[in-house]
Design a protein around this motif. Sequence first.
Motif, mmCIF file in Angstrom:
data_model
loop_
_atom_site.group_PDB
_atom_site.id
_atom_site.type_symbol
_atom_site.label_atom_id
_atom_site.label_comp_id
_atom_site.label_asym_id
_atom_site.label_seq_id
_atom_site.Cartn_x
_atom_site.Cartn_y
_atom_site.Cartn_z
ATOM 1 N N VAL A 1 8.751 4.715 11.462
ATOM 2 C CA VAL A 1 7.489 5.349 11.078
ATOM 3 C C VAL A 1 7.229 5.105 9.596
ATOM 4 C CG1 VAL A 1 8.639 7.561 10.616
ATOM 5 C CG2 VAL A 1 6.179 7.522 11.093
ATOM 6 N N ALA A 2 5.960 4.973 9.239
ATOM 7 C CA ALA A 2 5.578 4.873 7.834
ATOM 8 C C ALA A 2 5.472 6.273 7.238
ATOM 9 C CB ALA A 2 4.249 4.130 7.689
ATOM 10 N N ARG A 3 5.935 6.426 6.027
ATOM 11 C CA ARG A 3 6.024 7.735 5.388
ATOM 12 C C ARG A 3 4.673 8.469 5.361
ATOM 13 N NH1 ARG A 3 10.121 9.165 2.425
ATOM 14 N NH2 ARG A 3 10.706 6.961 2.119
ATOM 15 N N ASP A 4 3.587 7.744 5.090
ATOM 16 C CA ASP A 4 2.276 8.380 4.935
ATOM 17 C C ASP A 4 1.378 8.199 6.157
ATOM 18 O OD1 ASP A 4 2.904 9.246 2.316
ATOM 19 O OD2 ASP A 4 2.431 7.258 1.529
ATOM 20 N N ASP A 5 1.945 7.799 7.275
ATOM 21 C CA ASP A 5 1.205 7.701 8.536
ATOM 22 C C ASP A 5 0.686 9.086 8.905
ATOM 23 O OD1 ASP A 5 0.312 7.335 11.127
ATOM 24 O OD2 ASP A 5 2.204 6.554 11.896
ATOM 25 N N SER A 6 -0.618 9.187 9.141
ATOM 26 C CA SER A 6 -1.194 10.503 9.429
ATOM 27 C C SER A 6 -2.272 10.416 10.493
ATOM 28 C CB SER A 6 -1.776 11.129 8.161
ATOM 29 O OG SER A 6 -2.848 10.351 7.672
ATOM 30 N N SER A 7 -2.561 11.567 11.085
ATOM 31 C CA SER A 7 -3.653 11.717 12.054
ATOM 32 C C SER A 7 -4.531 12.859 11.583
ATOM 33 C CB SER A 7 -3.082 12.025 13.436
ATOM 34 O OG SER A 7 -2.474 13.319 13.437
ATOM 35 N N GLY A 8 -5.469 13.265 12.411
ATOM 36 C CA GLY A 8 -6.321 14.395 12.060
ATOM 37 C C GLY A 8 -5.546 15.691 11.899
#
Length: 224
Positions: free
Chosen positions: A164-171
């Motif tokens: 996973v990427a550290r700053d991977d985000s969703s809503g």
Amino acid sequence: MRTLIAVIVVLLLAGGAAAQKAVSFPTDDGGVVYADVYGENARGIVLAHGGRFNKESWDKQAQTLASAGFRVLALDFRGYGKSRGPGQSDPLSAPLHLDVLAAVRYLRETGAKSVSVVGGSMGAGAAGDASIASQPGEIDRLVLLGGSPNGPAEKLKSSSLFIVARDDSSGDGLRLPRIQEQYKKAPEPKALIILDGSAHAQNLFQTDQGERVMREILHFLSAK
């Protein structure tokens, strides 16, 4: 070992295309899954796509894995392409793990001696849930890109690699805390790789870390 795999990845990415054929097979709940199969090897891999992708999105990675000695099956989940089954109008709420299990069993029934699953985002959740629902030894290893099982991770029956990427985000915010929580519950053997950046799941392959992601996947799937 990792240096050797790094060299192999570069050579494979520059190599020729593996043989590919279209197949279909039933699911336990009356659905039908359509997929592309690359290569003719005894070690199988199922590629499970994310919500914004389809089986064709895996083509480059499938070619690389097939050239490395795997028989690779990239599936379309129900509601994508020609695949169909209960819940197909809302795949995120559908029993997608049944599509993954059907793919795993198709590979085993057609000669695969071991089968692992690589899933991205929605496909990672389905892959994890398939491991939970599988028979012991049915799914050898799991690679979960930007996702984790929807079900209880402590019930996973497969070795697992979370990327996973550290700053991977969703809503709903950053994905990392949920993935770390599930990782901690997962049984050994397991590994967690946290990359810099914000690319989500399969999008990692489009970044400057794409070769590293494939290198880590090959290292994990090829380890004794």
